[in-house]
Design an enzyme around this catalytic site. Structure first.
Site, PDB file in Angstrom:
ATOM      1  N   LYS A 153       7.515 -32.584 -20.674  1.00 29.60           N
ATOM      2  CA  LYS A 153       6.089 -32.705 -20.178  1.00 29.60           C
ATOM      3  C   LYS A 153       5.575 -33.996 -21.046  1.00 29.60           C
ATOM      4  O   LYS A 153       5.150 -33.611 -22.081  1.00 29.60           O
ATOM      5  CB  LYS A 153       5.215 -31.742 -20.177  1.00 29.60           C
ATOM      6  CG  LYS A 153       3.909 -31.930 -19.356  1.00 29.60           C
ATOM      7  CD  LYS A 153       2.761 -31.266 -19.824  1.00 29.60           C
ATOM      8  CE  LYS A 153       1.858 -32.128 -20.530  1.00 29.60           C
ATOM      9  NZ  LYS A 153       1.460 -33.436 -20.322  1.00 29.60           N
ATOM     10  N   GLU A 228       4.837 -29.325 -34.150  1.00 32.92           N
ATOM     11  CA  GLU A 228       4.439 -30.518 -34.873  1.00 32.92           C
ATOM     12  C   GLU A 228       3.233 -30.926 -34.635  1.00 32.92           C
ATOM     13  O   GLU A 228       2.970 -31.524 -33.732  1.00 32.92           O
ATOM     14  CB  GLU A 228       5.642 -31.543 -34.621  1.00 32.92           C
ATOM     15  CG  GLU A 228       6.943 -31.017 -34.789  1.00 32.92           C
ATOM     16  CD  GLU A 228       7.408 -31.192 -36.120  1.00 32.92           C
ATOM     17  OE1 GLU A 228       6.778 -31.404 -37.205  1.00 32.92           O
ATOM     18  OE2 GLU A 228       8.652 -30.789 -36.414  1.00 32.92           O
ATOM     19  N   CYS A 262       1.107 -39.148 -36.924  1.00 27.70           N
ATOM     20  CA  CYS A 262       0.641 -37.867 -37.522  1.00 27.70           C
ATOM     21  C   CYS A 262       1.018 -38.224 -39.018  1.00 27.70           C
ATOM     22  O   CYS A 262       0.643 -37.407 -39.935  1.00 27.70           O
ATOM     23  CB  CYS A 262       1.499 -36.853 -37.052  1.00 27.70           C
ATOM     24  SG  CYS A 262       3.248 -37.495 -36.889  1.00 27.70           S
ATOM     25  N   GLU A 352      -8.477 -35.343 -39.355  1.00 29.08           N
ATOM     26  CA  GLU A 352      -7.577 -36.435 -38.857  1.00 29.08           C
ATOM     27  C   GLU A 352      -8.164 -37.298 -38.004  1.00 29.08           C
ATOM     28  O   GLU A 352      -8.754 -37.010 -36.868  1.00 29.08           O
ATOM     29  CB  GLU A 352      -6.201 -35.741 -38.090  1.00 29.08           C
ATOM     30  CG  GLU A 352      -5.217 -36.890 -37.619  1.00 29.08           C
ATOM     31  CD  GLU A 352      -4.295 -36.113 -36.929  1.00 29.08           C
ATOM     32  OE1 GLU A 352      -4.521 -35.287 -35.975  1.00 29.08           O
ATOM     33  OE2 GLU A 352      -3.088 -36.404 -37.133  1.00 29.08           O
TER      34      GLU A 352
HETATM   35  P1  NAD Z   1      -2.663 -33.172 -27.648  1.00 25.76           P
HETATM   36  O1  NAD Z   1      -2.728 -32.005 -28.542  1.00 25.76           O
HETATM   37  O2  NAD Z   1      -4.029 -33.484 -26.917  1.00 25.76           O
HETATM   38  O3  NAD Z   1      -1.649 -33.367 -26.509  1.00 25.76           O
HETATM   39  C1  NAD Z   1       0.008 -33.175 -26.657  1.00 25.76           C
HETATM   40  C2  NAD Z   1       0.585 -32.701 -25.710  1.00 25.76           C
HETATM   41  O4  NAD Z   1       0.110 -31.494 -25.277  1.00 25.76           O
HETATM   42  C3  NAD Z   1       0.239 -33.702 -24.247  1.00 25.76           C
HETATM   43  O5  NAD Z   1       1.407 -33.594 -23.485  1.00 25.76           O
HETATM   44  C4  NAD Z   1      -0.819 -32.750 -23.386  1.00 25.76           C
HETATM   45  O6  NAD Z   1      -0.792 -32.859 -22.255  1.00 25.76           O
HETATM   46  C5  NAD Z   1      -0.420 -31.392 -23.738  1.00 25.76           C
HETATM   47  N1  NAD Z   1      -1.453 -30.289 -23.744  1.00 25.76           N
HETATM   48  C6  NAD Z   1      -2.804 -30.372 -23.780  1.00 25.76           C
HETATM   49  N2  NAD Z   1      -3.302 -29.185 -23.668  1.00 25.76           N
HETATM   50  C7  NAD Z   1      -2.302 -28.209 -23.526  1.00 25.76           C
HETATM   51  C8  NAD Z   1      -2.256 -27.184 -23.166  1.00 25.76           C
HETATM   52  N3  NAD Z   1      -3.507 -26.198 -23.077  1.00 25.76           N
HETATM   53  N4  NAD Z   1      -1.322 -26.224 -23.231  1.00 25.76           N
HETATM   54  C9  NAD Z   1      -0.007 -26.845 -23.198  1.00 25.76           C
HETATM   55  N5  NAD Z   1       0.286 -28.293 -23.331  1.00 25.76           N
HETATM   56  C10 NAD Z   1      -0.949 -29.007 -23.669  1.00 25.76           C
HETATM   57  O7  NAD Z   1      -2.380 -34.357 -28.646  1.00 25.76           O
HETATM   58  P2  NAD Z   1      -2.441 -35.992 -28.339  1.00 25.76           P
HETATM   59  O8  NAD Z   1      -3.736 -36.459 -28.497  1.00 25.76           O
HETATM   60  O9  NAD Z   1      -1.363 -36.234 -27.239  1.00 25.76           O
HETATM   61  O10 NAD Z   1      -1.435 -36.503 -29.753  1.00 25.76           O
HETATM   62  C11 NAD Z   1      -2.042 -36.709 -30.925  1.00 25.76           C
HETATM   63  C12 NAD Z   1      -2.131 -35.449 -31.870  1.00 25.76           C
HETATM   64  O11 NAD Z   1      -0.578 -35.332 -31.974  1.00 25.76           O
HETATM   65  C13 NAD Z   1      -2.363 -35.691 -33.152  1.00 25.76           C
HETATM   66  O12 NAD Z   1      -2.971 -34.876 -33.706  1.00 25.76           O
HETATM   67  C14 NAD Z   1      -1.075 -36.229 -34.170  1.00 25.76           C
HETATM   68  O13 NAD Z   1      -1.210 -35.959 -35.497  1.00 25.76           O
HETATM   69  C15 NAD Z   1      -0.125 -35.055 -33.313  1.00 25.76           C
HETATM   70  N6  NAD Z   1       1.272 -35.608 -33.521  1.00 25.76           N
HETATM   71  C16 NAD Z   1       2.052 -34.772 -34.398  1.00 25.76           C
HETATM   72  C17 NAD Z   1       3.171 -35.239 -34.908  1.00 25.76           C
HETATM   73  C18 NAD Z   1       4.032 -34.418 -35.603  1.00 25.76           C
HETATM   74  O14 NAD Z   1       5.398 -34.777 -35.602  1.00 25.76           O
HETATM   75  N7  NAD Z   1       3.687 -33.596 -36.672  1.00 25.76           N
HETATM   76  C19 NAD Z   1       3.827 -36.313 -34.248  1.00 25.76           C
HETATM   77  C20 NAD Z   1       3.008 -37.137 -33.399  1.00 25.76           C
HETATM   78  C21 NAD Z   1       1.708 -36.806 -33.032  1.00 25.76           C
END
Ligand code: NAD
Length: 450
Positions: A153, A228, A262, A352
């Site tokens: 997804k 992650e 991240c 963040e």
């Molecule tokens: P997000 O948490 O809003 O969304 C991530 C994914 O989760 C998306 O595909 C979203 O549709 C899905 N999602 C949202 N609500 C959900 C739910 N209730 N159940 C299941 N899935 C759900 O994050 P974002 O805004 O897309 O990305 C930014 C964040 O990701 C930042 O906090 C960043 O630090 C983190 N990030 C971490 C890493 C790592 O490897 N540690 C890498 C890249 C990004």
């Protein structure tokens, strides 16, 4: 319901897609479940051949995929090319790793014991919008190598590279149903995957906030999870470091991908005795970051992902920062490179930001540097700059973080494990360790006596 996908550099629509709902999520899980027995039975060497073909197809379509990623995320094209190059490397690496991930034979009384690595079944892979294809490949590579089938997804804002990759998966000869891409809302289809009884594991990358929901949702079926999550990493600069080199590199450790990383080293910790000199060098280096059209070969930083995200980033910065750069006029979700002098207690140093904003914080000595660097709920990445080798190792052992660089600001390599301490999550991606997260260990005892 249709989903309109925008180019963040122009604010113009670039695609309309049908969004999946719960019913489609269930159908995708069913397809993956049906495909699982045959995929798991494919001999490892044959699975490797298919993954290698996918790696080559990604290489051959590199320019096309980089273009999609650049337009959909607003990434500079040169960076997007590098990311797609890594996607291909990831598939090559796990193709090579498939038949090297094996169990042990263990001396026991009365017979022979052996361990086997077994796939989990159907795994749900949920990825964010900042590195859509790259992060998808970090999960797909080991998941497929181990013999799992997947439902992937992508984030709502950036589904285009995942849907194109799904075509290449079939072109590579990976059977239908092994990889299923589901475009839809996280709170609907993401959540459904998390709760679905036929999904054995969720590989999640995203915010710590949603990571918590994933963990809660997974509890109902005791699903495995790899999380992650967010970061607030420290770039620790000691006064004995090569200050010119550290300052020249520091802006790119925050402003790459417009800070939507991240691993962003968004807290720059500088030893007091070198603070003024370093600050001068840092401002000069930041002025050199080329912000503009992502399609331009020389651009180093593009826009943020959306208007809503820009508002969120702006909420962290007060009127008079130490430095604020320029952005192009006109359409696009631009936000300038920004440097702010701060203490570690300020909101900008604790949360963040996920934008091109760095907090510069002085420290007194080594112990103070370690205390400040660790004073955060996160623990993903970080750097140490010093010419003292013993100090570099001492401090790296003391920092509560999953990935560190000494005299460099890099975090990610295909061959090395990547993941967080504390609220940055758990489980490891990349390297051989990622295979552990997509397999179970089974112990088998064979009686040989009596
Ligand atoms: P997000 O948490 O809003 O969304 C991530 C994914 O989760 C998306 O595909 C979203 O549709 C899905 N999602 C949202 N609500 C959900 C739910 N209730 N159940 C299941 N899935 C759900 O994050 P974002 O805004 O897309 O990305 C930014 C964040 O990701 C930042 O906090 C960043 O630090 C983190 N990030 C971490 C890493 C790592 O490897 N540690 C890498 C890249 C990004």
């Amino acid at each position: 319901m249709t989903l309109t996908v925008l180019n963040p550099a122009t604010e113009e629509p670039i695609a309309e897609l049908e969004q999946a709902g719960v019913e489609e999520a269930d159908a995708a899980v069913s397809r993956a479940k049906e495909a699982y027995p045959a995929w798991r039975a494919v001999a490892p060497a044959d699975r490797a051949r298919l993954l290698r073909r996918l790696a080559v197809l990604v290489e051959e379509h590199g320019e096309e995929l980089a273009g999609i990623e650049s337009r959909n995320v607003g990434k500079p094209i040169s960076g997007a090319r590098g990311e797609v190059g890594m996607v291909s490397q990831v598939f090559h690496f796990y193709a090579g790793a498939i038949d090297k991930h094996y169990g042990d034979t263990i001396p026991v009384a009365g017979g022979v014991a052996a361990t086997f690595r077994e796939p989990l079944g159907v795994v749900g892979l949920i990825v964010p919008w900042n590195f859509p294809l790259n992060i998808a490949s970090w999960k797909l590579g080991p998941a497929l190598a181990c013999g799992n089938t997947v439902v992937l997804k992508p984030a709502e804002l950036t589904p285009l590279s995942a849907t194109r990759l799904a075509d290449l998966v079939l072109e590579a000869g990976i059977p239908e149903g092994v990889v299923n891409v589901l475009v839809g809302k996280g709170s609907v289809v993401g959540q459904r995957l998390v709760e679905h009884p036929d999904v054995a594991k969720i590989g999640f990358t995203g915010s710590t906030e949603v990571g918590r929901l994933v963990m809660q949702g997974a509890a109902g079926t005791i699903k495995r999870v790899t999380l992650e999550l967010g970061g607030k990493s420290a770039n620790v600069v000691f006064s004995d470091a090569d200050l010119e080199k550290a300052a020249a590199s520091a802006p790119y450790a925050v402003f790459d991908n417009a800070g939507q990383d991240c691993c962003a080293r968004s807290r720059i910790l500088v030893e007091r005795s070198a603070y003024d000199r370093f600050l001068g060098l840092l401002v000069e280096a930041t002025k050199g970051v080329k912000v503009g059209d992502p399609a331009d070969e020389s651009t180093e930083m593009g826009p943020l992902i959306s208007a809503a995200h820009r508002e969120q980033v702006a909420s962290f910065v007060e009127d008079d920062p130490l430095y604020r750069g320029d952005v192009p006029a006109g359409a696009g979700f631009w936000y300038p490179c920004t440097l702010v002098e701060a203490t570690n207690d300020d909101r900008i140093a604790r949360e963040e930001v996920f934008g091109p904003v760095a907090a510069v914080i002085p420290f007194e000595d080594e112990a103070d540097a370690i205390r400040i660097a660790n004073d955060t709920p996160y623990g993903l990445s970080g750097s140490i700059w010093t010419r003292d080798g013993a100090r570099a190792l001492r401090v790296s052992r003391a920092l509560e973080t999953g990935v560190l660089s000494i005299n460099a600001n890099t975090s990610v390599r295909v061959q090395t494990p990547f993941g967080g301490f504390k609220q940055s999550g758990f489980g490891r991606e990349l390297g051989m360790q990622a295979l552990d997260g997509y397999s179970e260990v089974k112990s088998v005892f064979v009686a040989t006596e009596g």
